[in-house]
Design a protein around this motif. Structure first.
Motif, PDB file in Angstrom:
ATOM      1  N   PRO A   1       0.127  -7.000   3.303  1.00 32.16           N
ATOM      2  CA  PRO A   1      -0.145  -5.580   2.990  1.00 32.16           C
ATOM      3  C   PRO A   1      -0.634  -5.430   1.547  1.00 32.16           C
ATOM      4  O   PRO A   1      -0.252  -6.193   0.660  1.00 32.16           O
ATOM      5  CB  PRO A   1       1.212  -4.911   3.195  1.00 32.16           C
ATOM      6  CG  PRO A   1       1.913  -5.785   4.177  1.00 32.16           C
ATOM      7  CD  PRO A   1       1.476  -7.181   3.868  1.00 32.16           C
ATOM      8  N   ASN A   2      -1.503  -4.450   1.335  1.00 33.55           N
ATOM      9  CA  ASN A   2      -2.088  -4.132   0.023  1.00 33.55           C
ATOM     10  C   ASN A   2      -2.989  -5.255  -0.499  1.00 33.55           C
ATOM     11  O   ASN A   2      -3.182  -5.376  -1.699  1.00 33.55           O
ATOM     12  CB  ASN A   2      -0.996  -3.841  -1.023  1.00 33.55           C
ATOM     13  CG  ASN A   2       0.021  -2.821  -0.549  1.00 33.55           C
ATOM     14  OD1 ASN A   2       1.212  -3.098  -0.487  1.00 33.55           O
ATOM     15  ND2 ASN A   2      -0.452  -1.633  -0.194  1.00 33.55           N
ATOM     16  N   GLU A   3      -3.551  -6.073   0.393  1.00 33.77           N
ATOM     17  CA  GLU A   3      -4.438  -7.153  -0.018  1.00 33.77           C
ATOM     18  C   GLU A   3      -5.809  -6.981   0.620  1.00 33.77           C
ATOM     19  O   GLU A   3      -5.919  -6.541   1.766  1.00 33.77           O
ATOM     20  CB  GLU A   3      -3.895  -8.531   0.389  1.00 33.77           C
ATOM     21  CG  GLU A   3      -2.766  -9.037  -0.461  1.00 33.77           C
ATOM     22  CD  GLU A   3      -2.350 -10.437  -0.087  1.00 33.77           C
ATOM     23  OE1 GLU A   3      -1.525 -11.001  -0.833  1.00 33.77           O
ATOM     24  OE2 GLU A   3      -2.851 -10.974   0.926  1.00 33.77           O
TER      25      GLU A   3
ATOM     26  N   ARG B   1      -5.273  -7.821  -4.941  1.00 33.98           N
ATOM     27  CA  ARG B   1      -4.025  -7.119  -4.600  1.00 33.98           C
ATOM     28  C   ARG B   1      -3.934  -5.829  -5.408  1.00 33.98           C
ATOM     29  O   ARG B   1      -4.150  -5.830  -6.622  1.00 33.98           O
ATOM     30  CB  ARG B   1      -2.813  -7.994  -4.901  1.00 33.98           C
ATOM     31  CG  ARG B   1      -2.740  -9.255  -4.063  1.00 33.98           C
ATOM     32  CD  ARG B   1      -1.497 -10.065  -4.391  1.00 33.98           C
ATOM     33  NE  ARG B   1      -1.401 -11.282  -3.584  1.00 33.98           N
ATOM     34  CZ  ARG B   1      -1.968 -12.426  -3.905  1.00 33.98           C
ATOM     35  NH1 ARG B   1      -2.660 -12.518  -5.027  1.00 33.98           N
ATOM     36  NH2 ARG B   1      -1.838 -13.475  -3.110  1.00 33.98           N
ATOM     37  N   ASN B   2      -3.572  -4.721  -4.683  1.00 38.00           N
ATOM     38  CA  ASN B   2      -3.391  -3.430  -5.353  1.00 38.00           C
ATOM     39  C   ASN B   2      -2.560  -2.548  -4.439  1.00 38.00           C
ATOM     40  O   ASN B   2      -2.827  -2.455  -3.235  1.00 38.00           O
ATOM     41  CB  ASN B   2      -4.757  -2.792  -5.649  1.00 38.00           C
ATOM     42  CG  ASN B   2      -4.643  -1.627  -6.604  1.00 38.00           C
ATOM     43  OD1 ASN B   2      -3.978  -0.637  -6.334  1.00 38.00           O
ATOM     44  ND2 ASN B   2      -5.328  -1.757  -7.751  1.00 38.00           N
ATOM     45  N   GLU B   3      -1.533  -1.909  -5.015  1.00 40.41           N
ATOM     46  CA  GLU B   3      -0.634  -1.085  -4.211  1.00 40.41           C
ATOM     47  C   GLU B   3      -1.360   0.084  -3.565  1.00 40.41           C
ATOM     48  O   GLU B   3      -0.894   0.648  -2.568  1.00 40.41           O
ATOM     49  CB  GLU B   3       0.513  -0.554  -5.085  1.00 40.41           C
ATOM     50  CG  GLU B   3       1.434  -1.632  -5.639  1.00 40.41           C
ATOM     51  CD  GLU B   3       2.195  -2.344  -4.536  1.00 40.41           C
ATOM     52  OE1 GLU B   3       2.457  -1.722  -3.489  1.00 40.41           O
ATOM     53  OE2 GLU B   3       2.494  -3.550  -4.715  1.00 40.41           O
ATOM     54  N   SER B   4      -2.520   0.472  -4.139  1.00 36.03           N
ATOM     55  CA  SER B   4      -3.231   1.648  -3.608  1.00 36.03           C
ATOM     56  C   SER B   4      -4.069   1.311  -2.384  1.00 36.03           C
ATOM     57  O   SER B   4      -4.616   2.209  -1.751  1.00 36.03           O
ATOM     58  CB  SER B   4      -4.141   2.229  -4.702  1.00 36.03           C
ATOM     59  OG  SER B   4      -5.173   1.308  -5.028  1.00 36.03           O
ATOM     60  N   ILE B   5      -4.175   0.024  -2.041  1.00 34.03           N
ATOM     61  CA  ILE B   5      -5.008  -0.357  -0.896  1.00 34.03           C
ATOM     62  C   ILE B   5      -4.256  -0.046   0.384  1.00 34.03           C
ATOM     63  O   ILE B   5      -3.153  -0.567   0.627  1.00 34.03           O
ATOM     64  CB  ILE B   5      -5.384  -1.838  -0.950  1.00 34.03           C
ATOM     65  CG1 ILE B   5      -6.190  -2.151  -2.200  1.00 34.03           C
ATOM     66  CG2 ILE B   5      -6.187  -2.228   0.294  1.00 34.03           C
ATOM     67  CD1 ILE B   5      -6.548  -3.606  -2.352  1.00 34.03           C
ATOM     68  N   GLY B   6      -4.817   0.823   1.204  1.00 30.24           N
ATOM     69  CA  GLY B   6      -4.206   1.152   2.477  1.00 30.24           C
ATOM     70  C   GLY B   6      -4.529   0.115   3.522  1.00 30.24           C
ATOM     71  O   GLY B   6      -5.422  -0.715   3.340  1.00 30.24           O
TER      72      GLY B   6
ATOM     73  N   THR C   1      -8.514  -0.806   5.435  1.00 25.97           N
ATOM     74  CA  THR C   1      -9.461   0.053   4.716  1.00 25.97           C
ATOM     75  C   THR C   1     -10.776  -0.695   4.560  1.00 25.97           C
ATOM     76  O   THR C   1     -10.789  -1.839   4.095  1.00 25.97           O
ATOM     77  CB  THR C   1      -8.900   0.411   3.331  1.00 25.97           C
ATOM     78  OG1 THR C   1      -7.643   1.061   3.508  1.00 25.97           O
ATOM     79  CG2 THR C   1      -9.860   1.310   2.567  1.00 25.97           C
TER      80      THR C   1
ATOM     81  N   SER D   1      -9.464  -4.384   4.496  1.00 23.77           N
ATOM     82  CA  SER D   1      -8.227  -4.865   3.880  1.00 23.77           C
ATOM     83  C   SER D   1      -7.255  -5.305   4.970  1.00 23.77           C
ATOM     84  O   SER D   1      -7.528  -5.161   6.168  1.00 23.77           O
ATOM     85  CB  SER D   1      -7.610  -3.764   3.013  1.00 23.77           C
ATOM     86  OG  SER D   1      -7.249  -2.646   3.827  1.00 23.77           O
TER      87      SER D   1
ATOM     88  N   GLU E   1      -1.886  -3.509   9.213  1.00 24.37           N
ATOM     89  CA  GLU E   1      -0.439  -3.366   9.416  1.00 24.37           C
ATOM     90  C   GLU E   1      -0.186  -3.289  10.909  1.00 24.37           C
ATOM     91  O   GLU E   1      -1.079  -2.993  11.709  1.00 24.37           O
ATOM     92  CB  GLU E   1       0.079  -2.107   8.720  1.00 24.37           C
ATOM     93  CG  GLU E   1       0.143  -2.225   7.205  1.00 24.37           C
ATOM     94  CD  GLU E   1       0.806  -1.022   6.562  1.00 24.37           C
ATOM     95  OE1 GLU E   1       1.129  -0.059   7.298  1.00 24.37           O
ATOM     96  OE2 GLU E   1       0.988  -1.043   5.332  1.00 24.37           O
TER      97      GLU E   1
END
Length: 885
Positions: free
Chosen positions: A659-661, A709-714, A717, A742, A745
Motif C-alpha cells: 500500500p502507498n507504493e 513511496r508516499n502516504e498520499s498515494i491511494g 491510482t 499504484s 488494495e
C-alpha cells in the motif's frame, strides 16, 4: 674389437654409521670386446683384492663389507681395461652420516617447537631462546639424528639444567646471535639454507631481502630460515637479515656465491685415422671455477712429447703411427667435481682394397653427355690413383678430368669413348685395381615441351611433355613446381599423370588453386641422362588478404581505417569491404563506409554508424571479378568515444507492491545503447490529471525497477510515467508516456444475494450478484467460494476460485446428505475481500445402490416391451423418481 666404453659408473654414496646394513656397493660396468677387466682406486691408490680383504669384485662392482668411516671414507675410481686400451671412471665419494638436530625439554618426546621465540640451528645444533619465560625452566637434551635414505639413527646428549634467576621484564633491542656465514658457497641446482635468529624483548621479527643495488629491495622471507630451492647464478649476491622489535633493529649481511661442477660443452668421439695422417681432438667444459683439462691414454696421464702436443682442451697428433691406437680420455675438473669423456683412436694401415667399393662393372653413358666414375678403394694411408682406357693412360684434358680424390669425369661423350676403364690405386702398403666397361647410349630429348598458361581458380588443365630416348633404357617422367618435386600421392587429387604411354609424361591439374601457380618443370630421365623443359602456370583467383590494418581518427560513431594492398592474384582488385565485430559478438558484420563503394585502388576509408563507447575490431576484404578474397588480420582493438544516449529505454510498466507504493519497471538498456560510462535512468511521473512532474535518478545500467513511496498515494491510482537514459556525456531522449497504477488494495465490498442449490449428492451450484466496479480498489481477478460442513469452523473451509467476471460456479466433491455453509468473496492481486453473508445448502441422499432386477422384453412388430422389478430405496438413500432405459 673395441676398447671399453662405460655403461655404468660409480656415484656419490652416503652410508649411515651404525647401520644394520653390512656392505656398500659401488657400481661399474663397461661394454668392451674382448670383455674388460676391472680394478679400483681409492684416493688415487689401487685397492688390493686379497682373499681375506673386506674388498671384493662382483663383475665390475666394488663391494665393501662392514664399511668404517675411518678406513673407507674417500674418493673411488673404477679402471676398465682390455687389449684395445684402458679407461678410468669418474670419481665417486663414499661419505658417512647426515645429521639433523632437535632439542628435548624434560622428557621424550617433548620436542621444542620452532615458534619464533625459540630456534634450533641445523648448522651448529645450538638452541637459541630470544626471550626466556618461566615455562622455559627445566632440563634440556640435544637430539641428533642421522638420515640415510630410509634409515635413521638418533643419539641423545646428557640433560642440562636451565634455571631462571628472576623474571626480567626489561625490554631491549634485538641482537642477532645465530647467523649464516659471511660467504656461503653453493652449486647450481642445490638448495641453500641461511639461518638468522636474534635475542630481544619483545621477541624480534625476522625479515630477509636480497640487496640488488636498488633503493628498496623487496623483502623475500620472514622466518629464521631462508631456503632457496634449485639455486642458479641469478641467486648470487648479498643477502640481509633484519631483526626488529619495538626497541630497535639489528641487521646482518652475507654473500651467496654460486659455483658449478664441470659440464661438457664439447667431447671427443671414436675416430679411425690413416697411418701417417694428422689428428686434432678438442674438449671444452663449463664450470665455476673454470675447469682445468687434462688428458689420459689407457688410464695414464698424457703430456706433450715428440709428435703429440697437449694444450689444455686440445690434443694434436702429427704423422700418426700404429702405436697411437688406444683409449683416450679428456678430464675436466674443478674443486667441485670431475667429468670424463672417452674415445677410442684406431690407426689404420691398409693396402688398397676394392672389395667393398669396386668400379661399377657396366657404366652406361648418354651420347654428348657426361659420366662420373668414382674410384674409392679402402686404403691407409691414402692411395695414389691412375686411370687407363684399355692400355692408354688418361690425363686431364678438355674432356677428361681426374679429381684429387681419384674420380674420373668424361664430358661430351661419343661412341669412340666406349671401352674398358681401369682405376689403379697404390700406397706404401701395396697396390690394387678395378675395371668397368663404358657403354654409350642415345641421349634423352624433350620432343613436346609444356606450354605456359593462364587459368582461373577451380579450372582444369593438362601440361604436355613428350620425349625420345635410347630404346634399350627405361624412361621415367617427373614433375616439379618451383623446383620442389610433386608428390602425386599427397596432392589431394589436384595432380594426375595424364598418360600411361612410354614416351608421354603429361601432367593434368584438376580444380586448380592459387597455390598451384608457378614454374612447372618436366624431366624425362633414364639411368644415364635426363632432359628438362619448363612452363609457367598462372592461376587467377580472388585477391589475397590486405595487410597492416590501422585505425585512427576515432570519434563516437566513426573511425578512419587504412591498410596496405595485398596480392591481386593476377586479377585487378575491384573494390574493398570492411567488416567489424564487437566484444558482444564473435560474428563479423559488414559496415557502412564513406565512400559507400571503396574502389580497388584505395587504401583508406571512413567507417560510419558505429556505436559510441564500444570496443571494435576491424578487418578488410578485397574482391575482384573472381570473388571476395580472404580477410586481413584483425586490427588492434579500439573503443569509440563516448556520447549521450540516443535511444530511450523500453518496456515501461509497473504496478503491484505494498500500500502507498508506486512500482515502475522497465527493460535494462543493453550495452550497445549505453554510449558511455556512468550510465543510469531518469524517471518522470505524476498522478494522472495533475500538472507537475516528479523525477528520480536511478544509477547503474542493470537497474530494472524503481519504488516510490508516499502516504498520499491511494490504492490503484493511475500515474503517467516517462523514462530516459543518461551517462556522463549527457541525457538521452524520453520515452512515450505510459500509464502505471499504484499498488492495489483488497476489495472493500462483498458479493450479495448468494444462493446455493444441491444438484446431486456430491455437487452443488452457487450463484451471486457481482460487486460494483466503482467500489473496486484494483483489478477484479474473480471470486472465491468458501464452503464448510455444518459444525466445522470457517477457517477449515474448502475453496474454489473463478477467473474473470462470471457470477456462478459448480462445486463438486461434496459429501452426500450433508449440510454446508457457503460464502463468496471478490479477489484481486492485493488479496481477498470481505465475505458475503453465508447461505446454507444440504446435499441430497445418494441414489439407490441396488439395480433393477428380472429384466425381460418382448417384440411386437416394430416395438419392444421391457419389464423389470422396481427398486425400493433404503432409509439412507433418496427416493426413486424414475428409471433410465
Amino acid at each position: 674389437n673395441y676398447g671399453p666404453v662405460f655403461e655404468e659408473q660409480p656415484v656419490h654414496t652416503l652410508f649411515p654409521e651404525g647401520s644394520a646394513e653390512e656392505k656398500v656397493t659401488l657400481a661399474c660396468r663397461a661394454r668392451a670386446s674382448p670383455p674388460a677387466t676391472y680394478r679400483w682406486k681409492m684416493n688415487g691408490t689401487e685397492i688390493k683384492m686379497e682373499p681375506d680383504s673386506r674388498y671384493r669384485l662382483v663383475a665390475g662392482d666394488l663391494v665393501i663389507s662392514n664399511p668404517v668411516k675411518a678406513k673407507d671414507a674417500g674418493s673411488y675410481q673404477c679402471v676398465a681395461s682390455n687389449s684395445k686400451g684402458t679407461v678410468v671412471s669418474r670419481e665417486a665419494s663414499l661419505r658417512f652420516g647426515c645429521l639433523s638436530y632437535r632439542w628435548l625439554l624434560n622428557e621424550f618426546p617433548n620436542f621444542i617447537p620452532a615458534d619464533g621465540r625459540r630456534f634450533v640451528s641445523q648448522t651448529t645444533g645450538n638452541l637459541y631462546i630470544a626471550k626466556t619465560e618461566a615455562s622455559d625452566l627445566g632440563n634440556y637434551s640435544c637430539f641428533a639424528t642421522s638420515h640415510i635414505d630410509f634409515i635413521t639413527k638418533s643419539v641423545f646428549s646428557k640433560f642440562s639444567r636451565l634455571s631462571l634467576a628472576a623474571e626480567d621484564a626489561r625490554q631491549y633491542a634485538p641482537s642477532i646471535k645465530a647467523r649464516f656465514p659471511a660467504d656461503t658457497y653453493a652449486l647450481t641446482g642445490q638448495m641453500v639454507t641461511l639461518e638468522c635468529f636474534a635475542f630481544g624483548n619483545p621477541v624480534p621479527r625476522i625479515k630477509w631481502r636480497k640487496l640488488d643495488g636498488s633503493q628498496s629491495s623487496k623483502w623475500i622471507g620472514s622466518e629464521p630460515l631462508l631456503q632457496i630451492q634449485d639455486v642458479g647464478f641469478e641467486d648470487e649476491g648479498t643477502y640481509e637479515c633484519e631483526a626488529e622489535n619495538a626497541k630497535g633493529r639489528d641487521t646482518y649481511q652475507g654473500r651467496i656465491i654460486i659455483q658449478a661442477q664441470p659440464d661438457w660443452l664439447t667431447v671427443i668421439a671414436d675416430t679411425e685415422a690413416d697411418i701417417g695422417s694428422d689428428l686434432r681432438w678438442s674438449c671444452a667444459a663449463s664450470g665455476k671455477p673454470r675447469p682445468t683439462i687434462r688428458w689420459l691414454r689407457d688410464g695414464q696421464p698424457l703430456t706433450s712429447q715428440n709428435r703429440i702436443e697437449v694444450s689444455g682442451g686440445e690434443l694434436r697428433f702429427s704423422k700418426l703411427v700404429l702405436e697411437d691406437s688406444g683409449m683416450y680420455q679428456c678430464v675436466a675438473e674443478n674443486k667441485h667435481g670431475t667429468v670424463y669423456a672417452s674415445a677410442e683412436l684406431t690407426v689404420q694401415a691398409l693396402a688398397p682394397d676394392f672389395r667393398l667399393k669396386p668400379v661399377k662393372r657396366l657404366i652406361p653413358a648418354a651420347r654428348s653427355g657426361k659420366v662420373i666414375i668414382p674410384c674409392q678403394p679402402r686404403a691407409a694411408p691414402k692411395a695414389t690413383v691412375l686411370w687407363t682406357k684399355g692400355t692408354e693412360l688418361l690425363i686431364n684434358s678438355s674432356r677428361v678430368t681426374i679429381t684429387p680424390d681419384g674420380t674420373l669425369i668424361l664430358q661430351n661423350i661419343s661412341k669412340s669413348d666406349e671401352g674398358k676403364y681401369t682405376c689403379f690405386a697404390e700406397n706404401s702398403m701395396g697396390k690394387a685395381n678395378s675395371t668397368g666397361i663404358l657403354s654409350v647410349r642415345d641421349a634423352t630429348k624433350i620432343t613436346l615441351a609444356p606450354s605456359s598458361a593462364d587459368i582461373n581458380v577451380g579450372e582444369n588443365l593438362t601440361l604436355q611433355c613428350h620425349a625420345s630416348h635410347d630404346p634399350t633404357m627405361d624412361l621415367t617422367f617427373t614433375w616439379s613446381l618451383d623446383d620442389f618435386p610433386i608428390d602425386f600421392d599427397k596432392s589431394e587429387g589436384h595432380y594426375r599423370r595424364a598418360s600411361v604411354k612410354e614416351a608421354i609424361g603429361d601432367l593434368s591439374i584438376f580444380n586448380a588453386q592459387l597455390k598451384h601457380s608457378g614454374r612447372y618443370t618436366c624431366t624425362a630421365q633414364t639411368v644415364v641422362d635426363s632432359a628438362s623443359e619448363s612452363a609457367t602456370l598462372t592461376v587467377r583467383g580472388p585477391p589475397g588478404p590486405p595487410g597492416g590494418v590501422v585505425v585512427r581518427d576515432i570519434s563516437d560513431t566513426t573511425v578512419q581505417l587504412s591498410w596496405s594492398r595485398g596480392f591481386d592474384n593476377h586479377s585487378p582488385i575491384a573494390r574493398y569491404l570492411i567488416e567489424a565485430r564487437t566484444l558482444l559478438s564473435n560474428n563479423w558484420k559488414q559496415m557502412r563506409t564513406n565512400p559507400v563503394n571503396i574502389e580497388g585502388n584505395a587504401e583508406t576509408a571512413q567507417v560510419v554508424n558505429l556505436i559510441p563507447w564500444m570496443d571494435y575490431e576491424f578487418r578488410v576484404l578485397a574482391s575482384n571479378i573472381l570473388g571476395v578474397g580472404e580477410p586481413s588480420l584483425p586490427s588492434s582493438k579500439i573503443r569509440t568515444k563516448e556520447a549521450a544516449p540516443t535511444v530511450a529505454p523500453s518496456g515501461l510498466s509497473g504496478g503491484g507492491g505494498a500500500p502507498n507504493e508506486l512500482i515502475i519497471n522497465w527493460t535494462p538498456t543493453l550495452r550497445d545503447y549505453q554510449n558511455g560510462d556512468g550510465f543510469g535512468y531518469i524517471l518522470s511521473f505524476r498522478k494522472k490529471g495533475t500538472q507537475g512532474w516528479l523525477t528520480a535518478r536511478v544509477p547503474h545500467a542493470e537497474s530494472l525497477h524503481y519504488v516510490y513511496r508516499n502516504e498520499s498515494i491511494g490504492p490503484y491510482t493511475p500515474f503517467e510515467v516517462k523514462i530516459k537514459a543518461y551517462n556522463r556525456k549527457g541525457e538521452g531522449p524520453e520515452s512515450l508516456t505510459a500509464i502505471v497504477y499504484s499498488a492495489e488494495e483488497e476489495p472493500k465490498v462483498a458479493p450479495f444475494r448468494v444462493t446455493a442449490k444441491a444438484v446431486l449428492s456430491s455437487e452443488m451450484d452457487v450463484s451471486w450478484e457481482p460487486v460494483e466496479q466503482g467500489d473496486m480498489t484494483g483489478v477484479l481477478l474473480g471470486y472465491e467460494i468458501r464452503y464448510w460442513k455444518d459444525g466445522d469452523k470457517e477457517e477449515a473451509a474448502d475453496r474454489v476460485r473463478t477467473a474473470g467476471l462470471v457470477t456462478s460456479a459448480h462445486v463438486t466433491g461434496l459429501n452426500p446428505n450433508t449440510k454446508y455453509h457457503v460464502s463468496v468473496r471478490a479477489y484481486n492481486r492485493a488479496g481477498t475481500g470481505p465475505p458475503s453473508p453465508s447461505t446454507n445448502v444440504t446435499t441430497t441422499k445418494p441414489p439407490p445402490k441396488r439395480p433393477p432386477g428380472n429384466i425381460s422384453w418382448t417384440f411386437s412388430g416394430s416395438t419392444v416391451s421391457i419389464k423389470w422389478d422396481p427398486v425400493v430405496a433404503k432409509a439412507d438413500e433418496s427416493a426413486v423418481t424414475g428409471y433410465k432405459v
